[in-house]
Design an enzyme around this catalytic site. Structure first.
Site, PDB file in Angstrom:
ATOM      1  N   GLU A 268       0.825  -1.213   0.000  1.00 55.27           N
ATOM      2  CA  GLU A 268       0.000   0.000   0.000  1.00 55.27           C
ATOM      3  C   GLU A 268       0.859   1.263   0.000  1.00 55.27           C
ATOM      4  O   GLU A 268       0.814   2.076   0.926  1.00 55.27           O
ATOM      5  CB  GLU A 268      -0.967  -0.061   1.176  1.00 55.27           C
ATOM      6  CG  GLU A 268      -1.856  -1.299   1.060  1.00 55.27           C
ATOM      7  CD  GLU A 268      -3.034  -1.308   2.017  1.00 55.27           C
ATOM      8  OE1 GLU A 268      -3.273  -0.291   2.687  1.00 55.27           O
ATOM      9  OE2 GLU A 268      -3.733  -2.332   2.056  1.00 55.27           O
TER      10      GLU A 268
ATOM     11  N   HIS B 197     -18.066  -9.643   5.761  1.00 59.30           N
ATOM     12  CA  HIS B 197     -16.733  -9.090   5.990  1.00 59.30           C
ATOM     13  C   HIS B 197     -16.018  -9.908   7.059  1.00 59.30           C
ATOM     14  O   HIS B 197     -16.541 -10.096   8.150  1.00 59.30           O
ATOM     15  CB  HIS B 197     -16.830  -7.624   6.439  1.00 59.30           C
ATOM     16  CG  HIS B 197     -15.483  -6.979   6.603  1.00 59.30           C
ATOM     17  ND1 HIS B 197     -15.103  -6.300   7.727  1.00 59.30           N
ATOM     18  CD2 HIS B 197     -14.421  -6.940   5.759  1.00 59.30           C
ATOM     19  CE1 HIS B 197     -13.856  -5.866   7.576  1.00 59.30           C
ATOM     20  NE2 HIS B 197     -13.423  -6.238   6.398  1.00 59.30           N
ATOM     21  N   HIS B 198     -14.834 -10.403   6.707  1.00 62.00           N
ATOM     22  CA  HIS B 198     -13.978 -11.149   7.633  1.00 62.00           C
ATOM     23  C   HIS B 198     -12.643 -10.443   7.765  1.00 62.00           C
ATOM     24  O   HIS B 198     -11.707 -10.729   7.019  1.00 62.00           O
ATOM     25  CB  HIS B 198     -13.723 -12.573   7.126  1.00 62.00           C
ATOM     26  CG  HIS B 198     -14.918 -13.476   7.180  1.00 62.00           C
ATOM     27  ND1 HIS B 198     -14.960 -14.673   6.507  1.00 62.00           N
ATOM     28  CD2 HIS B 198     -16.089 -13.369   7.833  1.00 62.00           C
ATOM     29  CE1 HIS B 198     -16.126 -15.262   6.736  1.00 62.00           C
ATOM     30  NE2 HIS B 198     -16.829 -14.498   7.530  1.00 62.00           N
TER      31      HIS B 198
ATOM     32  N   GLU C  51      -9.081   4.450  -0.468  1.00 59.66           N
ATOM     33  CA  GLU C  51      -9.253   4.722   0.964  1.00 59.66           C
ATOM     34  C   GLU C  51      -8.175   5.632   1.522  1.00 59.66           C
ATOM     35  O   GLU C  51      -8.396   6.322   2.515  1.00 59.66           O
ATOM     36  CB  GLU C  51      -9.276   3.410   1.756  1.00 59.66           C
ATOM     37  CG  GLU C  51      -7.948   2.665   1.718  1.00 59.66           C
ATOM     38  CD  GLU C  51      -7.979   1.319   2.440  1.00 59.66           C
ATOM     39  OE1 GLU C  51      -9.091   0.833   2.720  1.00 59.66           O
ATOM     40  OE2 GLU C  51      -6.900   0.762   2.707  1.00 59.66           O
TER      41      GLU C  51
END
Lengths: 692, 692
Positions: free
Chosen positions: A163, A401-402, A496
Site C-alpha cells: 500500500e 466481511h472477515h 481509501e
C-alpha cells in the site's frame, strides 16, 4: 528438436510466434543457466543467470549440463468465466531445457520458457527424482539484467504491504529509505513487482510473476550501478532464510516479462492469465461479477465506527457484548444497513458490504493478538436474521466481511464455521482483510505460508460457493483464472488513502494498471463524489480527482467487483452522475486500450458482456489533456447514443473537483470523440444503440 | 491484614495451615521482590528473586513498593471427576502482595502465594491498569536458590521433547551435553520440570508449575556453583526472545514447590491439582476412564506398519490411495482390528486404539511438511463403517488416532471436520500425536502458541464429548482437573522406548511418579508380556522389567487411561497373569503411598472406585527387594481374598523376566503382606472381599 549432452551447450534460441521476441538460453562455462531476451534488435534483458539455492544441499544453480531440449508451439483460445474480453488466445513457443548436475548425484531441473509475442514466462521445475524429494529453497537467483538505466515505476519491497504510492525514477535512483514503511522496513534497493519500466529507446517492460502457489512472493533487488535486478524471495519465520518448503515434483511460479514498444499492448497483454491454470471450479454459474455499496466509507471518514463500544481492552471469549456501553457511532446497525439496502435496491446495485458487524473491533489491531474476531457473532445492534429477510425482500445481497487482523491461525480455525454461517444466512460473497502483523508470528503477508493460505481460502470459499475479495493479501498473479470466485484483491494503495492520509496523487490511477493490476483485478473502491470536506478530523483534506474521473475509473480500473464507495447521501446530491455507476457493467466482451502512458494518462473502451453497448473511461494525471477516441469499434451502420460524463468548465481536482457536465450525442463507428480532461480529471462515456 | 507503602518493606511471613512450612516475602533495597521457604527449621529455598522482564518497556522486576497486602485462609474439599482419591482437601494460607512501581507510571503487579502444608504455589498477576494492557513477556526471572548441592533427578531442557531417561546427579554435576538430543539441542545446564530433588538433610523437594495456560513452559537454568535455579521460558518463533503475548488482566501459571521429609508425601500431594481451576466441563457423565488394547505395539516392534504402501513421496491431495501398491504389512486392516476387538470383548477391555488407519503414513515425518494427514480418509483396507458396526456389536469402542506430524496448522484447520467424523462414526476418544518439528515453523512444542493449542484442543474435544490423550505435548500441569476429558498425556519416555531403542532402565518407573507424573497422568502403555525376542530387527533387545512388574505398573503409574500394550497372542500365553489387567480399575476412591524412594522403589495401594476392593502395586529398580505392606486400610473385621502376582523363583529382568507366580491368600486389616521383588521386578495384588 532434441539434443544430447553438450558442455558448454550451444545457445538455444527461439522466436515468438509472430517473431517479435527472441529468447536465447545458454549454459555458462561453469554450467550456470543463462538467458537473454530481445525485442527485434533491441535488448530487453542482457545475459542473466538463473538458479535455485537449496538449504543444506548443493544448489540448482551451476555445474549443469544440458540433458534434453524440447520445443513446442501452443495455440489455443479459451474463455474466461468473466473478464475484459470474451476470448483469450494463448499462443506461445515453448522451450523446455532439462538440465543435469553430474557432480551432484545427477540432480535434474527443467527450465521451461514460454515465449509469446508480448513477452515471456519461465519457471523452474524440479521433477521427481532420487535424492531430491523434500527440499527447502534458500534463495532464488533469477536475474533480469537490464541494458540501460530505465525509468521505473516502483514501490518498496515490503514483505507485508503493497500500500505505497509509486515512485517514478531511473533505476540508478531507486532508494526506498526515505519512504515511510507501512509494515516492515524495506531494504534500500528492494522493490516489488509488478515493476513497470520504460527504456529510452521506447520499450515498455513489465516484470512480475504468474501463478504464485506454494512459494513465496518474488521481490527484486536493484543494482543501481549495473541496472541488474535479482529476485529476492520473502523469507519464513524460522530465521534461517528459508523461502519455500517443497516436495518434488514441484515448480516455481512463472517469472514474467511483458514487453512492447506500445504502452497499450502491455495493458492488453493476457500473458499472465495464460500462464495460469484453467479454472478448478467447474460449476461457475453461481459466480456473479457485481457492483456494491457499503457501510464502509463512513468509517473511513470517521462519521461512524467499526466498533460498537469505545470500551477497549476486550477479550473475545470473556466479554459480554450486550453489556458494553454503545458509543452511539456504530455504523453497522440494522437501521443503517437497511438504508444502504434501500439505496442499492433503488439503483440496481446488487451488493451491500457491511464492515463492523461482528464483535471484536474495540481493540482489534496493533496488539499482535490472536483471538480478535470469531466471524459469527454479531454486535447487539446488528440483527442478522432481520437483515437477511430484508435484503432478500429487496433483491440485494449483503456482503460478508472477515477482517482477520492478521491473525490467520485464528481465522483458519474458524473458517469452516464462518462459511457455514454465511451459507445459512444468505451471504454469497466475503471481503477478507489481513491488517497488521501476521500470526503465525514471524511469517509475512507475502511468504509461502500466507500464499498457501490465500490459495486455500480461494479453494475453500469456492467449495462453499462463496466469492471472495481479499484485502491486504500478497499481490495477485493471475490466479483468478484458476479460481474465478476470487473476484478481486486490494494489495495496493486504494482510494481509501484519500480518507485517512495525504491521499493518492492524480497520477496514481494511471500507474496502477501498469503495475498492480497486471496481476489481477483490484478492489480500488472508486466513486467518491464528495471530494472535499468529507473528513471531519481533517477538513482541508480532499481527494486528488474530479468527480468525472471517479466515474472513469469504473472503466479504466478493471474489476468484476466494483464498489460505489461514497455515502448514499452524497450520491443523492448527484444522481445524474450516479447514473453512470448504475449503468456501467463489471463484465466485458471486448476491451480496447485506446491510449496509455504510465504516470500520465489512460483511455480504455470496453464492450458490455453480451450487449452491443460500449463504455469509455479516460483519465489524466495532474495535467489537463485532450483525449480523442475513434469509435471504430462500434458496429458499422448502427447509430448509438453516447452519454458523456465530462469534467465541467473550470473543473480541476484541486480547485473545483465536482464541476461536471453530462451531454448526450449521436455517434457511430466513424465518430471521433474528443474528451477534455481537467487537471486530475477524467471522462466517462456510455454508448448504447440509439432509440433503446 | 493490610499495610500501606513501606520501603523497604518489612518481611511478610506466613505459616502453612499445619505450621509445617514458612514463607517469607520481602522487597530488596532496590525494590526487587524476593521470597524464602522453610520446612520447620530447614531451608528449602534461600532468598530468591522474582520478576518479569517485558519487551520494549520497563520490567516488572525492580523499583517496587508494597502497595497492599492481603492474607486469607482457604479450606474446602472437592471431588474430582476421576482420580486417585475421592475427596481432595484444598487447604492453604494465601498471601497476596500488591506491588507498585512509582518510577514506571505506577505499574502494578500482584504476587500471590498459596502456602500448603506440603508446599507452595505462587504466581505473577498483572491487573487491569492504565498503560499496561498488551505486553510481551521477554523473560521471567523466578529464582529457586537452593541451600545445598542436592541430588537431582533431571532431563535436559529440550523445548520440544520430554522423552529422555532421567539422570541422577548432584546439582553441581548437571550437564546435558553428553545426552543425545531428541529434538533441539538443549543448553548444557538447562533442565526440565517437574524437577525432583533430595537434600542431604532429608528433604524431598519437587519444583514444577500448575495450570500452564496461555504462557510458555518453564524450564530451569542451573547454576552448578551456587545451586541456584532460574526460570527459563520457551521462546517463540520470532527470534526476538518473546516468551508470552499477554493482555491484562492476566497471570502466569503457578510456580510450585512441593516439599516434605517423607518421599511418599510428595507423591500424595494434591497441591498442583488444587492450584488448577475447577472443571470447565459441566456435564461429565460421558467421561469414562478406561483400559484399552490396540493396533500399536505390533508397529513398534516392526511386525506391522502404520503405512499401507511402501511407496514414498506421497502428496496428500494428489494421491490415489487405492492405486498404491499395498506392502502386505499394514496393521490397521479391517480383519486385524476385528481380532483386537474380539480380544478386548473377551477380556472386558472397553477400548481398541487403531493407529495407521488413515492415509498419509507413507512419508509422514521428518520433512517439515504441512499437509501430511487429513484425519478423515481411511486406507483402502480399513472399513470405517463395518468396524463401527462390529465394535458396537461387541460393546467395544474404537479409539481414534490423530497423528499431526507436528503440523499443527494443518490439524487446526481440520479439527472441526475430524471431530464431526468421530461423532458420526462412534468414536468417543482420540489419541493425538505431535511427532516432529512444529508448524507454525519456528514454534516449539513447549511454547505459548502450542500450549494454547493443547488447551484449545482439550476444550474443543470436550465440546464434542470426546476424551483426549495427547502424545508429545508439553508436560502436564494439573489441567486434567479443569478439563477432565483430557485423560492423559505422554510427554515423557514411555514403555515404547523398549521397542525401538536401548530401552528404559529398571529405575525409570520409580522416578516418573516423582517427576513427570506430578503434573498429571501418563499414557505409559504398560503391560508388555513378551519381554525378549519381540523386536525382529534387534533380537537381543529386551524390556528392563519382569512380567510381574508390568502388572504392578497399572497401580504405581496412575492414569485413568491404561493401555494393555502387548499383542493378543502374547497375552494368550499368560492369561492367568492377564487376569490382573482385566481386574485392575483405572479410577479410585483412595490411594496410600506405602513406600517410595525416587530411583529405588515404590509401593502403592489403591481402593477401587465405589468398591471395597484394593489393589497394590510394588516395583523396584535393578535391585531385588522385599517390600512389606500393612493392610490396615482394609475394613476391620472383613475377610478378603488377596491374589498376589509376584516374581517367580529365579526371576530377574535380565535373565528370567517371565517367571511369575500367582497365589491367593486370605487377608484382613491386620495382615502384613511381604512382597519379594526380583531385580527389575515387582508385584501386583488384588484384594477383594472373600466369598464374592
Amino acid at each position: 528438436m532434441s539434443a544430447g549432452l553438450s558442455v558448454p551447450a550451444l545457445a538455444q534460441t527461439i522466436h515468438s510466434p509472430g517473431n517479435k521476441l527472441t529468447l536465447s538460453f545458454q549454459l555458462s562455462p561453469s554450467g550456470e543457466p543463462t538467458y537473454q531476451l530481445h525485442f527485434g534488435a533491441k535488448t530487453v534483458v542482457n545475459t542473466s543467470k538463473l538458479g535455485l539455492l537449496l538449504q543444506n544441499q548443493p544448489g540448482l544453480d551451476q555445474g549443469f549440463q544440458v540433458a534434453r531440449i524440447d520445443s513446442t508451439v501452443h495455440d489455443a483460445t479459451w474463455q474466461p468465466v468473466w473478464g475484459e474480453v470474451k476470448n483469450i488466445r494463448n499462443h506461445y513457443k515453448e522451450l523446455a531445457v532439462t538440465l543435469a548436475q553430474p557432480a551432484a548425484n545427477g540432480h535434474r531441473m527443467v527450465l521451461r520458457f514460454r515465449l509469446f509475442d508480448d513477452g515471456v514466462g519461465f519457471r523452474y521445475e524440479v521433477p521427481q527424482q532420487p535424492g531430491l524429494t523434500y527440499f527447502v529453497v534458500q534463495d532464488e537467483k533469477t536475474e533480469f539484467n537490464l541494458p540501460a538505466n530505465h525509468k521505473a515505476f516502483w514501490i518498496p519491497g515490503d514483505y507485508d504491504s503493497n500500500e505505497y504510492a509509486y515512485t517514478t525514477s531511473r533505476l540508478s535512483e531507486v532508494n526506498t529509505t526515505p519512504i515511510k514503511a507501512i509494515e516492515k522496513k524495506a531494504a534500500p534497493t528492494r522493490i516489488q513487482t509488478p515493476l513497470m519500466l520504460k527504456s529510452d529507446d521506447g520499450l515498455y517492460v513489465n516484470i512480475h510473476e504468474a501463478a504464485l502457489v506454494n512459494y513465496s512472493a518474488m521481490m527484486l533487488n536493484v543494482d543501481t550501478k549495473t541496472f541488474g535486478l535479482t529476485s529476492q524471495l520473502v523469507p519464513d519465520a524460522t530465521g534461517t532464510g528459508a523461502k519455500a518448503y517443497l516436495q518434488a515434483p514441484e515448480h516455481t511460479p512463472w517469472r514474467t516479462i511483458v514487453v512492447s514498444n506500445k504502452a497499450p499492448e502491455v495493458l492488453a497483454s493476457k500473458l499472465i492469465l495464460n500462464l495460469n491454470e484453467p479454472s478448478k471450479v467447474t460449476d461457475t454459474g453461481w459466480i456473479k461479477p457485481q457492483k456494491f455499496v457499503g457501510v464502509w466509507w463512513e468509517m473511513q471518514v470517521s462519521k461512524a465506527s467499526w466498533n460498537y463500544s469505545d470500551t477497549t481492552n476486550i477479550k473475545l471469549a470473556g466479554t459480554e457484548w450486550n453489556k458494553l456501553k454503545p458509543n452511539g457511532r456504530h455504523g453497522a446497525t440494522t437501521a443503517n444497513v437497511k438504508r444502504y439496502i434501500d439505496f442499492a435496491a433503488a439503483h440496481h446495485i446488487p451488493g451491500v458490504l457491511v464492515e463492523g458487524w461482528n464483535v471484536g473491533w474495540e481493540d482489534w489491531v496493533g496488539n499482535w493478538k490472536e483471538e480478535v474476531f470469531d466471524f459469527v457473532t454479531p454486535y447487539p445492534d446488528f440483527d442478522v436474521n432481520e437483515l437477511q429477510r430484508y435484503a432478500a425482500s429487496k433483491g440485494v445481497n449483503i456482503i460478508m466481511h472477515h477482517e482477520t487482523s492478521g491473525s490467520v491461525t485464528n481465522y483458519e480455525r474458524r473458517q469452516d464455521a464462518a462459511y457455514r454461517f454465511m451459507n445459512e444466512h444468505g451471504y454469497t460473497s466475503v471481503k477478507t482483510g489481513y491488517v497488521g502483523r501476521i500470526i503465525p508470528r514471524g511469517e509475512h503477508h507475502d511468504g509461502q505460508w500466507m500464499v498457501n493460505h490465500y490459495v486455500r481460502t480461494a479453494q475453500k470459499t469456492a467449495d462453499s460457493h462463496i466469492m471472495v475479495d481479499m484485502h491486504e493479501p500478497v499481490r495477485p498473479t493471475g490466479l483468478h483464472r484458476t479460481y474465478p470466485n476470487w473476484l478481486a484483491c486490494e494489495a495496493a494503495r486504494g482510494n481509501e488513502f484519500n480518507a485517512f492520509s495525504e491521499g493518492n496523487l492524480p497520477e496514481h490511477e494511471t500507474i496502477l494498471p501498469f503495475t498492480r493490476l497486471m496481476g489481477g483485478p483490484m478492489d480500488y473502491t472508486p466513486g467518491i463524489f464528495k471530494l472535499q470536506g468529507y473528513a471531519a478530523s481533517a477538513p482541508q483534506r480532499q481527494v486528488h480527482t474530479t468527480l468525472a474521473k471517479q466515474l472513469a475509473l469504473y472503466v479504466t480500473m478493471y474489476s468484476p467487483l466494483q464498489m460505489a464507495a461514497d455515502l448514499p447521501e452524497n450520491y443523492n446530491e448527484h444522481l445524474d452522475a450516479f447514473r453512470f455507476i448504475e449503468d456501467v457493467p463489471v463484465d466485458w466482451d471486448d476491451t480496447r486500450i485506446v491510449a496509455a502512458e504510465p504516470g500520465d494518462y489512460l483511455t480504455i473502451a470496453r464492450q458490455a458482456k453480451g450487449k452491443n453497448e460500449w463504455y469509455v473511461g479516460s483519465i489524466t494525471d495532474e495535467k489537463a489533456r485532450t483525449q480523442t477516441v475513434k469509435l471504430d469499434f462500434l458496429t458499422p451502420g448502427t447509430t448509438y447514443e453516447a452519454t458523456i460524463y465530462a469534467d465541467g468548465k473550470g473543473a480541476s481536482w484541486d480547485k473545483n473537483p465536482t464541476a461536471y457536465q453530462i451531454r448526450k450525442q449521436k455517434v457511430n463507428s466513424k465518430t471521433t470523440l474528443k474528451l477534455q480532461l481537467a487537471a486530475g480529471g477524467g471522462a466517462a462515456v456510455s454508448i448504447k444503440p440509439a432509440g433503446k
